[in-house]
Motif scaffolding. Structure first.
Motif, mmCIF file in Angstrom:
data_model
loop_
_atom_site.group_PDB
_atom_site.id
_atom_site.type_symbol
_atom_site.label_atom_id
_atom_site.label_comp_id
_atom_site.label_asym_id
_atom_site.label_seq_id
_atom_site.Cartn_x
_atom_site.Cartn_y
_atom_site.Cartn_z
ATOM 1 N N GLU A 87 -12.791 37.292 -23.402
ATOM 2 C CA GLU A 87 -14.174 37.483 -22.937
ATOM 3 C C GLU A 87 -14.285 38.372 -21.684
ATOM 4 O O GLU A 87 -15.170 39.227 -21.602
ATOM 5 C CB GLU A 87 -14.889 36.149 -22.707
ATOM 6 N N GLY A 88 -13.394 38.176 -20.730
ATOM 7 C CA GLY A 88 -13.436 39.010 -19.525
ATOM 8 C C GLY A 88 -13.014 40.432 -19.837
ATOM 9 O O GLY A 88 -13.598 41.403 -19.348
ATOM 10 N N LEU A 89 -12.005 40.555 -20.676
ATOM 11 C CA LEU A 89 -11.492 41.876 -21.049
ATOM 12 C C LEU A 89 -12.569 42.703 -21.749
ATOM 13 O O LEU A 89 -12.723 43.897 -21.479
ATOM 14 C CB LEU A 89 -10.275 41.724 -21.965
ATOM 15 N N PHE A 99 -3.337 33.777 -30.132
ATOM 16 C CA PHE A 99 -4.244 32.635 -30.146
ATOM 17 C C PHE A 99 -5.476 32.985 -30.983
ATOM 18 O O PHE A 99 -5.993 34.109 -30.892
ATOM 19 C CB PHE A 99 -4.702 32.290 -28.722
ATOM 20 N N PRO A 100 -5.971 32.029 -31.761
ATOM 21 C CA PRO A 100 -7.088 32.348 -32.662
ATOM 22 C C PRO A 100 -8.460 32.489 -31.975
ATOM 23 O O PRO A 100 -9.341 33.133 -32.520
ATOM 24 C CB PRO A 100 -7.127 31.155 -33.625
ATOM 25 N N GLU A 101 -8.646 31.894 -30.799
ATOM 26 C CA GLU A 101 -9.998 31.827 -30.218
ATOM 27 C C GLU A 101 -10.320 33.089 -29.427
ATOM 28 O O GLU A 101 -9.554 33.510 -28.560
ATOM 29 C CB GLU A 101 -10.140 30.629 -29.268
ATOM 30 N N ILE A 138 -12.441 33.483 -27.098
ATOM 31 C CA ILE A 138 -12.811 33.268 -25.688
ATOM 32 C C ILE A 138 -11.771 33.879 -24.744
ATOM 33 O O ILE A 138 -12.089 34.305 -23.635
ATOM 34 C CB ILE A 138 -13.004 31.760 -25.366
ATOM 35 N N HIS A 139 -10.528 33.961 -25.209
ATOM 36 C CA HIS A 139 -9.472 34.507 -24.355
ATOM 37 C C HIS A 139 -9.753 35.952 -23.930
ATOM 38 O O HIS A 139 -9.252 36.408 -22.916
ATOM 39 C CB HIS A 139 -8.119 34.441 -25.076
ATOM 40 N N THR A 162 -1.860 37.935 -21.351
ATOM 41 C CA THR A 162 -2.459 37.062 -20.329
ATOM 42 C C THR A 162 -3.978 37.262 -20.264
ATOM 43 O O THR A 162 -4.556 37.474 -19.203
ATOM 44 C CB THR A 162 -1.831 37.242 -18.922
ATOM 45 N N ASP A 163 -4.594 37.198 -21.423
ATOM 46 C CA ASP A 163 -6.060 37.313 -21.570
ATOM 47 C C ASP A 163 -6.611 38.621 -21.011
ATOM 48 O O ASP A 163 -7.742 38.678 -20.504
ATOM 49 C CB ASP A 163 -6.762 36.114 -20.925
ATOM 50 N N CYS A 164 -5.824 39.676 -21.118
ATOM 51 C CA CYS A 164 -6.235 40.975 -20.584
ATOM 52 C C CYS A 164 -5.453 42.064 -21.333
ATOM 53 O O CYS A 164 -4.745 41.779 -22.295
ATOM 54 C CB CYS A 164 -5.920 40.983 -19.088
#
Lengths: 220, 189
Positions: free
Chosen positions: A108-110, A101-103, A105-106, A68-70
């Motif tokens: 970035e916060g992590l 996912f290839p990008e 940006i997912h 989950t992007d983290c």
């Protein structure tokens, strides 16, 4: 340099993180033949011991998948266990984050979080390497993973000699940050044919679950 | 109008911390007019997501773990609003809350769609409730920590087709304000 690797994948030894670690160490051991211990946070006993091992290590590499992007919850537990102590500023910490996912940006916060965390621990931050598009490598034929594995071996070789991530590969791995307009147009067209669901449908059919793919079991 | 509100309490203490006391008080007040589920995550038998993807391709929409997570999935997806409550620990929300939000992928569909040039999993359900963050500071929490937490939860929102409506700290916000913000910010489905 005494290197210790923590694998934070909940999939334990059957993880993409484990495969990439293996390739990284192939390269690493060409220059530093001393065996590198790899600890798995998915293993309860190793997770319990991880904070003490972190304390003793000179250089730490942490590798885990994006959830989950983290970081996965299991990795967050590890962070809680090592926080609250001040370590030697000579201790070096680097992170490899891999995702389906290839990008990039997912993550970035992590990435900002990890940098802040390492500084909070008073250690030297070696950076975060982000590699997307990794899901599925377990079932790919060697011809499809050769390039990726080769790059991870080069990363390992470079790390053994310089104690840092090779900048060229690190930069390449971050791409794409987001998809280009061309990619979006192609994906949108293909999605109308249903071909973008091909992989998922194949797995659903294999498991006899295709007809139930839109189930909503938790709706009141 | 009566709303359904889910509070995921990521407190890692034995339930006597300022955060849990705050949540107990908040839930009591909310229950006067709304339906409220509070889950003390740290006290529940909840496993980590193991990335098995059974919920995507073996038993679509259903988690393979045998633990106490199912009532959470039901409550979350049928809610009008979620409160993710947690102390900040090592600069982020607790592992109890993180492991629970990891498990929420069960509510998504494996098919992928593009949004703003990014891949995201499609909706499995029609409605995904918005959420608020209710946090307790730790020693050394600064503005950068808060921005990082917000960025990561905004990314969570992109993935879960919902929106972070606010981030509040128990040190600076009374329960009345939280109640007002939930009622004022939420579209009833």
């Amino acid at each position: 340099m005494k290197l210790v690797i923590f694998n934070g994948s909940p999939r334990y030894k059957k993880s993409n993180s484990a495969l990439l670690t293996e390739q990284f160490l192939k390269g690493y051991n060409r220059f530093c033949p001393e065996p590198v211990p790899v600890y798995y946070l998915a293993n309860y006993k190793q997770r319990e011991a991880a904070a003490e091992i972190f304390k003793q290590a000179e250089t730490v590499l942490l590798i885990f998948p994006l959830y989950t992007d983290c970081m996965p919850g299991i990795v967050k537990e590890f962070f809680e266990n090592i926080a609250g102590e001040s370590y030697s500023p000579a201790k070096k910490v680097g992170v490899i984050v891999q995702s389906g996912f290839p990008e990039s940006i997912h993550a970035e916060g992590l990435e900002r979080y990890l940098k802040k965390l390492v500084l909070r621990l008073n250690c030297e931050y070696l950076g975060t390497m982000i590699k997307g598009g990794v899901e599925g490598i377990q079932s790919m034929p060697p011809s499809m993973t050769r390039k990726l594995y080769g790059k991870f071996q080069v990363l390992g070789e470079y790390f053994a000699q310089n104690n840092s991530f090779e900048p060229g590969i690190t930069e390449k791995f971050r791409k794409p940050y987001r998809f280009s307009r061309t990619y979006i147009v192609i994906f949108t067209l293909l999605s109308k044919t249903g071909i973008t669901n091909f992989y998922w449908n194949g797995q659903l059919k294999k498991n006899g679950a295709f007809e139930k793919r839109f189930a909503r079991p938790y709706l009141d | 109008m009566n709303m359904k509100i889910t509070i995921l309490n990521g407190d890692m203490s034995n339930g006597t911390s300022d955060l849990s006391i705050y949540i107990g008080n908040l839930a009591r007040q909310l229950k006067e007019n709304h339906s409220v589920d509070v889950f003390p995550l740290h006290k529940m038998n909840l496993h980590y997501c193991s990335g098995c993807w059974s919920c995507w391709w073996k038993t679509p929409g259903q988690c393979a773990k045998h633990d106490e997570a199912e009532p959470i999935f039901r409550s979350v997806i049928n809610s009008d609003f979620i409160i993710f409550a947690s102390p900040l620990m090592a600069g982020f929300t607790s592992s109890a809350l993180k492991k629970t939000t990891d498990r929420l992928i069960v509510l998504l569909h494996p098919y992928i769609k593009l949004k703003n040039g990014e891949s995201h999993h499609r909706k499995r359900y029609d409605h995904y409730p918005n959420f608020g963050l209710l946090l307790q500071r730790e020693l050394g929490t600064d503005e950068e920590d808060i921005q990082i937490v917000n960025t990561i939860y905004d990314r969570f929102a992109l993935n879960f087709h919902n929106e972070r409506k606010y981030t509040r700290f128990i040190e600076f916000t009374n329960a009345d304000e939280i109640i007002y913000e939930i009622t004022g910010n939420t579209a009833i489905h």
